[in-house]
Write an enzyme that holds these catalytic residues in place. Structure first.
Site, short mmCIF file in Angstrom:
data_model
loop_
_atom_site.label_atom_id
_atom_site.label_comp_id
_atom_site.label_asym_id
_atom_site.label_seq_id
_atom_site.Cartn_x
_atom_site.Cartn_y
_atom_site.Cartn_z
CB CYS A 109 30.87 -33.36 -1.37
SG CYS A 109 32.10 -32.08 -1.00
CG HIS A 279 30.26 -29.96 -4.23
ND1 HIS A 279 30.01 -30.58 -3.03
CD2 HIS A 279 29.37 -30.50 -5.13
CE1 HIS A 279 29.01 -31.43 -3.17
NE2 HIS A 279 28.61 -31.40 -4.43
CG ASN A 299 25.56 -32.82 -6.11
OD1 ASN A 299 26.52 -33.04 -5.37
ND2 ASN A 299 24.91 -31.67 -6.09
#
Length: 370
Positions: A109, A279, A299
């Site tokens: 990520c 994240h 995302n």
């Protein structure tokens, strides 16, 4: 002593009462809390919570590189900030802003949030003429220990610094060969039963090959670069001004167990959830929904997760630390032989073919003037 044992017993009992965060029971309970958001199934029932936790790829602790808070001269702090803003609408010709990528079963990520924002900023800085996708694979594989541990985690600050010092080539999603290095980790089924295998293991970090998938492209000439990166810490308006002036930014956030089941609305962690890990996402705008201020974030768990791959989170409270670690940088067109419109770069002027053509033209010109 007896009191401590009693407290531990109560906590243990409470923990046992909380069902699996991916279960229908958990989702049903979240929706009964009447929060500002709705939960739903984002992952197939065969996927274990221990598997999805591995998608959280920001390493704990501080990175070795501490960026300074430096504001580009283009940011005017006297500018009035609108109630809502969406980069997809402001720069509607920049395809990368509305594209949701898929990190698959790799804790990348940190790399995805970074290259996605870099891609957006390259397009914005070129007045929306250059549709360039910066390669997540090249950053993930070649930054090495400078950025962290590849599929096992990294830091967004190091990713942006690597863009400045080493450059990152073009390249998009899995089997998208319209750039230099495409993502090599195949998509897996986060969300439903389909043609891909389930995300039940962590992928190995790809090898750094420093060669384009298409051998006719020169790796060096495919490099994109950024100026020295900076961070915007803690101030809501400063983050807003940065986004509306220069484009989306990468940010780190704390993830709690209920976020995995986010479907719509403005996310605020519930008392029913527990901290899971860190994240990274790409903030592309903000707004207000039912009197709740939010950040709009892209995302990297494919378009089936959340609201077509996006989610909203409470704004102005540093909720889940979303406003504490925001990183960005301006594009540096030092490798300015781009071919706008197809996401790739023109041939390297130092290549042998180019030199032969150039020398031939010079020879003909010299012969005609004799």
């Amino acid at each position: 002593m007896k009191l401590s044992v009693f407290i531990l017993f109560i906590l243990a009992t409470y923990a046992e009462d909380i069902p699996d965060p991916l279960s229908d029971e958990f989702i049903e309970h979240i929706n009964k809390l009447n929060l500002s958001w709705k939960a739903g199934r984002n992952f197939h029932k065969s996927v274990k919570f221990s598997d999805v936790k591995r998608l959280l790829g920001v390493l704990p602790g501080k990175p070795s590189i501490q960026l300074k808070t430096v504001y580009p001269s283009k940011v005017d702090k006297n500018t009035t900030v609108p109630v809502s803003f969406d980069s997809r609408k402001k720069w509607s010709n920049c395809e990368s802003i509305r594209t949701i990528r898929d990190q698959a079963n790799c804790g990348a990520c940190w790399a995805f949030a970074s290259v996605e924002a870099m891609s957006d900023r390259l397009c914005i800085a070129s007045n929306q003429t250059k549709q360039i996708s910066v390669s997540a694979e090249d950053l993930l594989a070649c930054c090495g220990m400078k950025c962290g541990k590849g599929c096992n985690g990294g830091f967004i600050a190091q990713a942006w610094m690597y863009w400045n010092t080493d450059g990152i080539v073009t390249g998009g999603n899995y089997e998208r060969y319209d750039g230099c290095v495409a993502y090599s980790i195949a998509p897996c089924e986060h969300n439903k039963t389909g043609i891909y295998k389930n995300c039940t293991y962590i992928a190995e970090t790809p090898q750094c090959k420093r060669q384009c998938d298409d051998i006719t492209l020169n790796y060096t000439s495919q490099k994109t670069y950024g100026h020295k990166p900076y961070t915007i810490i803690g101030y809501e308006k400063d983050i807003q001004l940065e986004i509306m002036t220069n484009g989306p930014v990468a940010a780190t956030l704390e993830v709690y167990s209920d976020l995995f089941s986010y479907k719509s609305g403005v996310y605020r962690k519930s008392n029913y959830s527990k901290f899971v890990g860190l994240h990274a996402g790409k903030i592309i705008g903000w707004g207000v929904e039912k009197n709740v201020s939010y950040w709009l974030i892209a995302n990297s768990w494919n378009e089936d997760w959340g609201t077509n791959g996006f989610f909203k989170i409470v704004r102005g409270e540093d909720h889940c630390g979303i406003e504490s670690t925001v990183v960005a940088g301006l594009p540096d067109f030092r490798n300015n032989n781009t071919d706008s419109g197809n996401g790739s770069f023109a041939p390297d002027p130092t290549s042998s073919v180019f030199l032969i053509i150039l020398l031939t033209i010079q020879f003909l010109f010299y012969s005609l003037t004799m």
